[in-house]
Design a protein around this motif. Structure first.
Motif, short mmCIF file in Angstrom:
data_model
loop_
_atom_site.label_atom_id
_atom_site.label_comp_id
_atom_site.label_asym_id
_atom_site.label_seq_id
_atom_site.Cartn_x
_atom_site.Cartn_y
_atom_site.Cartn_z
N UNK A 1 0.82 -1.21 0.00
CA UNK A 1 0.00 0.00 0.00
C UNK A 1 0.85 1.26 0.00
N UNK B 1 -2.87 3.29 10.62
CA UNK B 1 -3.81 2.75 9.63
C UNK B 1 -3.10 2.12 8.44
N UNK B 2 -1.84 2.46 8.25
CA UNK B 2 -1.10 1.87 7.14
C UNK B 2 -0.14 0.78 7.62
N UNK C 1 0.46 4.57 -2.31
CA UNK C 1 0.36 5.95 -1.83
C UNK C 1 1.42 6.83 -2.48
N UNK D 1 -0.82 -5.22 14.17
CA UNK D 1 -1.99 -5.35 15.05
C UNK D 1 -2.68 -6.69 14.84
N UNK E 1 -1.17 -2.07 9.74
CA UNK E 1 -2.10 -2.85 10.56
C UNK E 1 -1.69 -4.30 10.73
N UNK F 1 -5.76 4.44 16.51
CA UNK F 1 -4.82 3.33 16.37
C UNK F 1 -3.44 3.94 16.08
#
Lengths: 441, 441
Positions: free
Chosen positions: A172, A421-422, A176, A427, A424, A384
């Motif tokens: 991702x 968010x980039x 971007x 997590x 994750x 987050x």
């Protein structure tokens, strides 16, 4: 219940700082960088192959304050500056701590991290100098994203060498960076001599920040209209990040906040320096005497807590000047951790000097503990955090728990350097219980 | 160059609106919802199986204003409200347009979209009513993420049925929802009668919002401490979203802004309603006479521009009340597009009534055009918009180009309903030129 005044302390665009703070004016015994070939202290002209004149001047400057150009202040608005200082009421309640916890919101940049603050200053000065392309390295992707975005604001092109391990794990980020119009290569790459050399010797390598820096510098050195932009470590980067700390001081004034702890994570050192150096200036001038300033690093790359204070290269190829810094050795390749932005063998010479002079302290954490802190933060404050920022958060939570045990209503302020968010996947592993431990005690 | 005053118009936490605006008080000829079995107008008690009393009251209310509880206003801070209104100077310059372009920043929520505004109101009222679990559907994942996050603020659990196509295409959404502590199932699932029925008949289906709604409602109806929460379409959702538009009116006052166009995307209609209804109230009262209010939908689900104004079900199973709305038919499953949040067969009855009464207009775009607009925005303003928000943006850009052609300095304001950092695959396809066209002219 009325909305508490310190729930969010925000400033206006006009409050964006008018000058950067250069701590090199106030730290004694700073050692000069050494030329990698001549072994002499570096001079302005030594940098000319890779940096434009204004950046070189800032890098070597001992001026206490440097004016921020109006064009840069204006562009900082696009990064949502000034960023709010927010109180973590829900986290405090969850921890049942008498401590007050505040956090500075670098996550609110459209880039998701603090990296844009220096990216746009560098893009501005390079554009002014007629440079058409900037090259750079990126680890986790935050820095490459930042430079890709801001280069548009100043009509400049960007080429990013992204550490191959991250490049593969985070497709991702490539999207971007491409969306912002920049080019991104997995490093080591076929596009530089050094990249080809590394690939020949270690075809399976997942790369490192040191290797990517070498590639970016090589490409910049070979074209007179191409310069190199660095996302951390060097003095001018620390300088540009001080907008964070100058804003924070304004917000302390508004909120009548007197911190007992100032906490930020460290990889190369830039969000830490930006957040704490203006405060440290005040502390060195006799204020905030009891406040402890804490740098939090990963156990996977513990340069301050386990490294040696010595002259070392900033990169792996030995092309950069030798810098007096805490280092694990320029050949050290840290184990893979999700906090790619902290995965660096060395430490900013300015942060290193402050640590050596006992002006700041340091602590290290394993990523299993930092992600657990991140999940707690998400479930209480709704944000987050970036894996890097989870390190600062974990330390803040530990201090808040200490306050609970001692029944002390201390004030803890940490820098939330970015959102997650980039990033994750860490997590996901943390939730599944499959997150590998990294580093050792 | 000084920082222009309207570069970013921001408000303080105290400026968070104190009441929601209920346009049902001002729109004539609203048709009641009809019970799916009795075919009689629905009464409060008909909703009790799936909604708590306060939500039912709001759904059926004709009161013009409803007070926002202090706990909800306080929690709105966690969503970074009030959100800024920003001027797109760099986009204007790029387009060489004499138009002024402003955008409202719903992307600044830690959730990345506007969805939290109603999520937390719903969680608050349900928690007050002793409900321990909320069920819901999600398409793109924005709504499920929002409910998962805010339910923590009010100590409630959340179960999300995510449209299977999105669930498979967006594994990160599952990670986020789990990080916030909620449960997420791919829909159709094995956890409900309706889900099992659909799976038996169409084992390969990628699901739809209508199916997911049926599953969430079924689960809520079966447990007295479980209620259902909806992310769009219904009146109480439109109501809660009006914080966006009330803030925008305050910002118009501060910036002395008189818009010629108010633009937002529509799927179920909630960000559009929230952004425009308070403004439409002023317009119906005789102000802003020349302003056109435009709803922008995808060609893949063109309910306003191609649908029929009729009574139809909100879901696929026919469990919801019949609503008087523009609809493509409750059995219509829109083709896969990246703007999953706009992929719905119907339209909010309030938005539908406003459209039927010519108070607003509508236009539709193909996703190939909307992503191109998104890339332009990223490269000028530095923000990567959500695929949904790209629809509003595309319309704003078209109006700005019109202004250039006619040399008219009009004022265009659109709602940036969210960022696209969690929906990057569409951008990857757009950059590679492999983005499928969707819908037809």
């Amino acid at each position: 219940m009325a909305i508490p005044k310190d729930a969010r302390i925000q400033l206006s665009p006009e409050d964006i700082p008018k000058r950067w703070y250069n701590i090199a004016a106030d730290l004694p015994n700073l050692q000069p960088m050494i030329h990698p070939v001549t072994k002499e202290p570096v001079k302005e002209e030594d940098f000319k192959a890779i940096f434009c004149d204004d950046i070189i001047k800032q890098e070597l400057s001992k001026e206490r304050y440097i004016d921020i150009p109006e064009e840069v202040r204006d562009a900082l608005i696009s990064l949502n500056r000034p960023s709010p200082l927010q109180r973590a009421y829900r986290l405090e309640k969850y921890l049942k701590t008498p401590a007050k916890i505040y956090f500075k919101r670098e996550d609110m940049s459209p880039l998701g991290s603090h990296k844009g603050n220096t990216a746009l200053a560098q893009a501005y000065y390079n554009a002014n100098a007629g440079i058409h392309t900037l090259t750079t390295e990126t680890g986790a992707g935050q820095w490459g994203t930042a430079l890709a975005m801001v280069s548009n604001l100043f009509d400049i092109k960007t080429t990013v060498f992204m550490v191959k391990g991250s490049f593969m794990a985070k497709p991702l980020r490539k999207t971007i960076i491409n969306t912002y119009g920049a080019t991104v290569y997995a490093s080591p790459s076929e596009y530089t001599d050094f990249g080809r050399k590394v690939l020949k010797e270690h075809p399976e390598t997942s790369g490192s920040l040191g290797i990517a820096i070498s590639e970016a510098c090589e490409m910049a050195a070979k074209d007179e209209h191409t310069c190199y932009a660095l996302g951390s470590v060097m003095n001018h980067v620390m300088l540009h990040q001080t907008v964070i700390g100058e804003e924070t001081l304004q917000q302390f004034g508004i909120g009548e906040i007197e911190p007992d702890y100032m906490i930020a994570c460290v990889g190369g050192g830039s969000n830490f320096a930006g957040f704490t150096f203006p405060f440290l200036r005040e502390k060195m001038a006799g204020k905030h005497k009891d406040c402890e300033i804490i740098a939090v690093e990963p156990k996977a790359a513990p340069s301050l807590t386990k490294g040696e204070f010595k002259y070392d290269y900033g990169d792996t190829a030995g092309m950069t000047p030798l810098m007096m810094m805490y280092s694990l050795g320029s050949q050290y390749i840290p184990p893979a951790i999700h906090a790619g932005g902290l995965r660096y063998h060395g430490m900013s010479p300015l942060v290193s000097a402050a640590f050596d002079q006992h002006k700041i302290s340091a602590v290290s954490y394993d990523q299993t503990d930092t992600f657990a802190a991140g999940i707690t933060f998400a479930r209480t404050e709704g944000i987050i955090p970036a894996p890097e920022s989870c390190h600062a958060l974990k330390c803040a939570i530990d201090k808040a728990i200490e306050c609970k045990e001692k029944n002390e209503a201390k004030t803890i302020v940490f820098n939330l350097s970015g959102h997650g968010l980039l990033d994750l996947y860490g997590y996901e592993q943390a939730l599944e219980g499959t997150l590998p431990k990294s580093g050792s005690d």
